[in-house]
Write a protein that holds these residues in place. Structure first.
Motif, mmCIF file in Angstrom:
data_model
loop_
_atom_site.group_PDB
_atom_site.id
_atom_site.type_symbol
_atom_site.label_atom_id
_atom_site.label_comp_id
_atom_site.label_asym_id
_atom_site.label_seq_id
_atom_site.Cartn_x
_atom_site.Cartn_y
_atom_site.Cartn_z
ATOM 1 N N ASN A 261 -77.801 67.791 64.690
ATOM 2 C CA ASN A 261 -77.912 69.235 64.474
ATOM 3 C C ASN A 261 -76.767 69.985 65.128
ATOM 4 O O ASN A 261 -76.309 70.999 64.602
ATOM 5 C CB ASN A 261 -79.271 69.750 64.956
ATOM 6 N N LEU A 262 -76.292 69.507 66.263
ATOM 7 C CA LEU A 262 -75.108 70.115 66.874
ATOM 8 C C LEU A 262 -73.878 69.894 65.998
ATOM 9 O O LEU A 262 -73.060 70.810 65.819
ATOM 10 C CB LEU A 262 -74.871 69.563 68.277
ATOM 11 N N LEU A 263 -73.736 68.712 65.439
ATOM 12 C CA LEU A 263 -72.626 68.443 64.518
ATOM 13 C C LEU A 263 -72.737 69.319 63.275
ATOM 14 O O LEU A 263 -71.734 69.789 62.742
ATOM 15 C CB LEU A 263 -72.601 66.963 64.127
ATOM 16 N N TRP A 264 -73.961 69.546 62.827
ATOM 17 C CA TRP A 264 -74.202 70.365 61.641
ATOM 18 C C TRP A 264 -73.679 71.785 61.822
ATOM 19 O O TRP A 264 -73.216 72.402 60.856
ATOM 20 C CB TRP A 264 -75.700 70.377 61.334
ATOM 21 N N THR A 265 -73.732 72.304 63.046
ATOM 22 C CA THR A 265 -73.254 73.670 63.255
ATOM 23 C C THR A 265 -71.781 73.815 62.890
ATOM 24 O O THR A 265 -71.326 74.909 62.572
ATOM 25 C CB THR A 265 -73.469 74.142 64.712
ATOM 26 N N ARG A 266 -71.042 72.715 62.902
ATOM 27 C CA ARG A 266 -69.626 72.736 62.499
ATOM 28 C C ARG A 266 -69.450 72.332 61.033
ATOM 29 O O ARG A 266 -68.372 72.481 60.488
ATOM 30 C CB ARG A 266 -68.810 71.795 63.368
ATOM 31 N N CYS A 267 -70.509 71.807 60.419
ATOM 32 C CA CYS A 267 -70.424 71.296 59.046
ATOM 33 C C CYS A 267 -71.567 71.843 58.199
ATOM 34 O O CYS A 267 -72.257 71.090 57.513
ATOM 35 C CB CYS A 267 -70.482 69.769 59.050
ATOM 36 N N ARG A 268 -71.769 73.142 58.253
ATOM 37 C CA ARG A 268 -72.858 73.742 57.478
ATOM 38 C C ARG A 268 -72.568 73.621 55.993
ATOM 39 O O ARG A 268 -71.412 73.592 55.572
ATOM 40 C CB ARG A 268 -73.038 75.197 57.869
ATOM 41 N N PRO A 269 -73.625 73.612 55.194
ATOM 42 C CA PRO A 269 -73.409 73.493 53.745
ATOM 43 C C PRO A 269 -72.722 74.726 53.167
ATOM 44 O O PRO A 269 -72.925 75.844 53.642
ATOM 45 C CB PRO A 269 -74.821 73.346 53.174
ATOM 46 N N GLU A 270 -71.958 74.457 52.150
ATOM 47 C CA GLU A 270 -71.274 75.515 51.431
ATOM 48 C C GLU A 270 -72.330 76.471 50.855
ATOM 49 O O GLU A 270 -73.293 76.055 50.233
ATOM 50 C CB GLU A 270 -70.484 74.842 50.309
ATOM 51 N N ALA B 17 -79.899 58.112 59.048
ATOM 52 C CA ALA B 17 -79.219 57.677 57.818
ATOM 53 C C ALA B 17 -79.048 58.865 56.863
ATOM 54 O O ALA B 17 -78.005 59.006 56.205
ATOM 55 C CB ALA B 17 -80.006 56.557 57.150
ATOM 56 N N TRP B 18 -80.061 59.721 56.794
ATOM 57 C CA TRP B 18 -79.963 60.912 55.957
ATOM 58 C C TRP B 18 -78.801 61.790 56.427
ATOM 59 O O TRP B 18 -78.030 62.301 55.619
ATOM 60 C CB TRP B 18 -81.286 61.696 55.993
ATOM 61 N N TRP B 19 -78.670 61.951 57.742
ATOM 62 C CA TRP B 19 -77.565 62.755 58.268
ATOM 63 C C TRP B 19 -76.217 62.124 57.938
ATOM 64 O O TRP B 19 -75.264 62.836 57.582
ATOM 65 C CB TRP B 19 -77.685 62.936 59.784
ATOM 66 N N LEU B 20 -76.110 60.816 58.064
ATOM 67 C CA LEU B 20 -74.840 60.154 57.706
ATOM 68 C C LEU B 20 -74.483 60.443 56.257
ATOM 69 O O LEU B 20 -73.324 60.732 55.936
ATOM 70 C CB LEU B 20 -74.938 58.647 57.944
ATOM 71 N N ARG B 21 -75.486 60.352 55.378
ATOM 72 C CA ARG B 21 -75.233 60.639 53.965
ATOM 73 C C ARG B 21 -74.801 62.097 53.791
ATOM 74 O O ARG B 21 -73.876 62.390 53.040
ATOM 75 C CB ARG B 21 -76.473 60.343 53.133
ATOM 76 N N TYR B 22 -75.452 63.015 54.497
ATOM 77 C CA TYR B 22 -75.078 64.423 54.388
ATOM 78 C C TYR B 22 -73.634 64.642 54.856
ATOM 79 O O TYR B 22 -72.847 65.309 54.180
ATOM 80 C CB TYR B 22 -76.026 65.315 55.208
ATOM 81 N N PHE B 23 -73.261 64.091 56.016
ATOM 82 C CA PHE B 23 -71.925 64.319 56.549
ATOM 83 C C PHE B 23 -70.836 63.700 55.672
ATOM 84 O O PHE B 23 -69.701 64.166 55.681
ATOM 85 C CB PHE B 23 -71.809 63.811 57.990
ATOM 86 N N ARG B 24 -71.182 62.695 54.899
ATOM 87 C CA ARG B 24 -70.214 62.082 53.987
ATOM 88 C C ARG B 24 -70.173 62.781 52.630
ATOM 89 O O ARG B 24 -69.313 62.483 51.813
ATOM 90 C CB ARG B 24 -70.549 60.610 53.777
ATOM 91 N N SER B 25 -71.106 63.687 52.386
ATOM 92 C CA SER B 25 -71.214 64.358 51.088
ATOM 93 C C SER B 25 -70.249 65.544 51.021
ATOM 94 O O SER B 25 -69.493 65.811 51.953
ATOM 95 C CB SER B 25 -72.649 64.845 50.879
ATOM 96 N N ARG B 26 -70.365 66.287 49.928
ATOM 97 C CA ARG B 26 -69.570 67.512 49.774
ATOM 98 C C ARG B 26 -70.151 68.644 50.610
ATOM 99 O O ARG B 26 -69.573 69.714 50.679
ATOM 100 C CB ARG B 26 -69.520 67.916 48.299
ATOM 101 N N ARG B 27 -71.310 68.422 51.208
ATOM 102 C CA ARG B 27 -71.992 69.387 52.080
ATOM 103 C C ARG B 27 -72.367 70.664 51.342
ATOM 104 O O ARG B 27 -72.016 71.766 51.746
ATOM 105 C CB ARG B 27 -71.160 69.692 53.320
ATOM 106 N N THR B 28 -73.104 70.488 50.272
ATOM 107 C CA THR B 28 -73.656 71.618 49.541
ATOM 108 C C THR B 28 -75.106 71.811 49.980
ATOM 109 O O THR B 28 -75.677 70.953 50.676
ATOM 110 C CB THR B 28 -73.619 71.360 48.023
ATOM 111 N N ILE B 29 -75.720 72.900 49.549
ATOM 112 C CA ILE B 29 -77.133 73.136 49.836
ATOM 113 C C ILE B 29 -77.968 72.012 49.218
ATOM 114 O O ILE B 29 -78.934 71.543 49.825
ATOM 115 C CB ILE B 29 -77.595 74.516 49.299
ATOM 116 N N ALA B 30 -77.588 71.559 48.034
ATOM 117 C CA ALA B 30 -78.326 70.461 47.394
ATOM 118 C C ALA B 30 -78.259 69.198 48.258
ATOM 119 O O ALA B 30 -79.256 68.474 48.389
ATOM 120 C CB ALA B 30 -77.779 70.192 45.997
ATOM 121 N N ASP B 31 -77.098 68.929 48.862
ATOM 122 C CA ASP B 31 -76.969 67.774 49.761
ATOM 123 C C ASP B 31 -77.829 67.970 51.004
ATOM 124 O O ASP B 31 -78.470 67.042 51.485
ATOM 125 C CB ASP B 31 -75.513 67.574 50.191
#
Length: 160
Positions: free
Chosen positions: A21-30, A86-100
């Motif tokens: 979640n801390l990493l997410w603050t720098r990689c929020r979805p588009e 694992a879900w977070w790894l997939r999210y961080f490797r994605s395009r980081r959209t709301i759908a992701d």
């Protein structure tokens, strides 16, 4: 059964939540905009977070005990937390959209919200901390509800 005191297992579960979640603050979805979130769901989410955080840290019943059939509850909770990672790894490797961000995993809808809630529910059962379960339910209603709200909004944007 359990007693009050610092729980290293509870702290590990919380750490497994906190780091991504801390990493997410720098990689929020588009296109992520929290301003449209339901105030009630946000209130429930925050109340559940406080309940779970305090409970996970102060109940020693979550800590490892010699293996019994009851230990399968802990094994299942750990498995769900590993799926969450694992879900977070997939999210961080994605395009980081709301759908992701609101995507499911292995048939679990809104897995980024549902998996940790389910893991803490099972941890509560393992620790026989049945007083924690209503807090997990409050967290689940708020957290999963917010994710589903974002999912619906992102689907609406695609159709428009």
């Amino acid at each position: 059964m359990g007693e009050l005191g610092f729980s290293y297992m509870g702290a590990l579960f919380l750490l497994a939540l906190l780091v991504p979640n801390l990493l997410w603050t720098r990689c929020r979805p588009e296109g992520y905009d929290p301003s449209g979130e339901s105030r009630l769901l946000r209130l429930l989410e925050r109340a559940g977070q406080i309940w779970i955080t305090c409970g996970a840290l102060i109940w020693r019943g979550f800590d490892w005990r010699p293996w019994t059939a009851w230990s399968w509850w802990l094994a299942a909770a750990v498995f769900l937390m590993l799926l969450y990672e694992a879900w977070w790894l997939r999210y961080f490797r994605s395009r980081r959209t709301i759908a992701d961000f609101t995507a499911g995993l292995l048939g679990v809808p809104a897995a980024g919200a549902a998996l940790p809630v389910a893991a803490f529910f099972l941890l509560g059962i393992y620790g026989r901390a049945f007083w924690l379960l209503p807090g997990v339910a409050v967290l689940g209603i708020g957290h999963i509800g917010i994710h589903l709200q974002h999912r619906r909004e992102s689907c609406g944007r695609k159709e428009a």
